[in-house]
Scaffold this motif. Structure first.
Motif, PDB file in Angstrom:
ATOM      1  N   PRO A  35      79.913 -39.788  26.544  1.00 21.71           N
ATOM      2  CA  PRO A  35      80.985 -39.421  25.616  1.00 21.71           C
ATOM      3  C   PRO A  35      82.063 -40.489  25.555  1.00 21.71           C
ATOM      4  O   PRO A  35      82.450 -41.069  26.580  1.00 21.71           O
ATOM      5  N   GLY A  36      82.547 -40.761  24.345  1.00 20.14           N
ATOM      6  CA  GLY A  36      83.620 -41.733  24.190  1.00 20.14           C
ATOM      7  C   GLY A  36      84.987 -41.089  24.273  1.00 20.14           C
ATOM      8  O   GLY A  36      85.955 -41.704  24.690  1.00 20.14           O
ATOM      9  N   GLY A  37      85.066 -39.813  23.856  1.00 17.36           N
ATOM     10  CA  GLY A  37      86.323 -39.088  23.963  1.00 17.36           C
ATOM     11  C   GLY A  37      87.379 -39.493  22.950  1.00 17.36           C
ATOM     12  O   GLY A  37      88.546 -39.148  23.086  1.00 17.36           O
ATOM     13  N   ARG A  38      86.985 -40.210  21.905  1.00 17.49           N
ATOM     14  CA  ARG A  38      87.954 -40.633  20.879  1.00 17.49           C
ATOM     15  C   ARG A  38      87.995 -39.619  19.742  1.00 17.49           C
ATOM     16  O   ARG A  38      86.958 -39.065  19.369  1.00 17.49           O
ATOM     17  N   TYR A  39      89.174 -39.397  19.200  1.00 20.71           N
ATOM     18  CA  TYR A  39      89.275 -38.520  18.034  1.00 20.71           C
ATOM     19  C   TYR A  39      90.511 -38.874  17.232  1.00 20.71           C
ATOM     20  O   TYR A  39      91.482 -39.426  17.754  1.00 20.71           O
ATOM     21  N   LEU A  40      90.476 -38.589  15.946  1.00 24.91           N
ATOM     22  CA  LEU A  40      91.619 -38.718  15.053  1.00 24.91           C
ATOM     23  C   LEU A  40      91.555 -37.533  14.104  1.00 24.91           C
ATOM     24  O   LEU A  40      90.681 -37.455  13.234  1.00 24.91           O
ATOM     25  N   LEU A  41      92.473 -36.583  14.296  1.00 25.66           N
ATOM     26  CA  LEU A  41      92.454 -35.341  13.541  1.00 25.66           C
ATOM     27  C   LEU A  41      93.872 -35.003  13.079  1.00 25.66           C
ATOM     28  O   LEU A  41      94.765 -35.845  13.152  1.00 25.66           O
ATOM     29  N   MET A  42      94.082 -33.781  12.620  1.00 28.94           N
ATOM     30  CA  MET A  42      95.402 -33.336  12.198  1.00 28.94           C
ATOM     31  C   MET A  42      95.751 -32.024  12.884  1.00 28.94           C
ATOM     32  O   MET A  42      94.878 -31.168  13.060  1.00 28.94           O
ATOM     33  N   ASP A  43      97.027 -31.871  13.237  1.00 32.83           N
ATOM     34  CA  ASP A  43      97.457 -30.601  13.796  1.00 32.83           C
ATOM     35  C   ASP A  43      97.809 -29.641  12.658  1.00 32.83           C
ATOM     36  O   ASP A  43      97.665 -29.975  11.475  1.00 32.83           O
ATOM     37  N   VAL A  44      98.261 -28.452  12.996  1.00 36.02           N
ATOM     38  CA  VAL A  44      98.505 -27.432  11.967  1.00 36.02           C
ATOM     39  C   VAL A  44      99.710 -27.750  11.092  1.00 36.02           C
ATOM     40  O   VAL A  44      99.935 -27.085  10.086  1.00 36.02           O
ATOM     41  N   ASN A  45     100.482 -28.778  11.464  1.00 38.83           N
ATOM     42  CA  ASN A  45     101.616 -29.205  10.645  1.00 38.83           C
ATOM     43  C   ASN A  45     101.272 -30.413   9.779  1.00 38.83           C
ATOM     44  O   ASN A  45     102.153 -30.982   9.127  1.00 38.83           O
TER      45      ASN A  45
END
Length: 210
Positions: A35-45
């Motif tokens: 696993p690389g463990g990288r992410y780019l997402l958005m929070d609920v705001n």
């Protein structure tokens, strides 16, 4: 629903630690790469969030969706137990819930869902492509399951279970197998915290009064 969660937690806490330990279990046995463990997402705001946005804090992630009937509520209830078991050390851990059903799990759905279990848990979503990329980085597999003849909007999502731990530098550390007792997870995280500098020690937080 709260009574159901309390029953689930009681059952989880009663499990012996060795029953679902998994030691330093990889996120997916036989995966092509770790696993690389990288992410780019958005929070609920609507704010962009990545694995690098919590310097000095550990991150505890799980993947699921709000329509999940059992695994996700159980995991989030256990995540809340982990936070409570850590006491003041919980300030050094950011808990995150990543949806694998971004089409239905809007910010309006995610916000109250995660808050029900613990207001310290942050819900994350994104475009289907970004969610897929994040899941792949943790070797998490998921797919929609629809009964024959069911409407397009009526489906379940079959997905990997468990919790994933990132270190204060945002790098992947390990996976905690589904059904590992949350007090055991908290114990192991606390041991890792003892080996890592706090944000104050790392110079990321000034002492009170400065």
């Amino acid at each position: 629903m709260r009574s159901l969660l309390l029953a689930l937690l009681t059952a989880c806490l009663a499990l012996p630690a060795a029953a679902a330990d998994g030691a330093a279990e990889p996120a997916s046995a036989g995966a092509a790469q770790p696993p690389g463990g990288r992410y780019l997402l958005m929070d609920v705001n609507g704010r962009a969030v990545s694995n690098e946005d919590f310097p000095g804090q550990f991150q505890l992630l799980t993947f699921g969706y709000t329509f999940c009937p059992d695994i996700c509520p159980t995991t989030l209830a256990e995540m809340a137990v982990v936070l409570n078991s850590l006491g003041k050390d919980a300030a050094r851990l950011q808990a995150l819930f990543v949806t694998v059903d971004p089409e239905r799990d809007t910010a309006g759905a995610l916000r109250p869902y995660v808050a029900f279990f613990d207001e310290r848990i942050i819900g994350l979503t994104g475009s289907p492509a970004l969610v897929r990329k994040a899941a792949d980085a943790f070797n998490v597999r998921y797919e929609k399951v629809r009964e024959p003849g069911a409407p397009a909007e009526q489906y379940a999502v079959d997905h990997s279970a468990g919790m994933f731990l990132l270190g204060p530098d945002g790098d992947y550390i390990r996976k905690f197998a589904y059904a590992m007792p949350p007090v055991e997870i908290a114990r192991r995280i606390r041991e890792l915290m003892a080996q890592a500098p706090s944000r104050r020690q790392a110079g990321l937080l000034a002492p009170v009064g400065e």
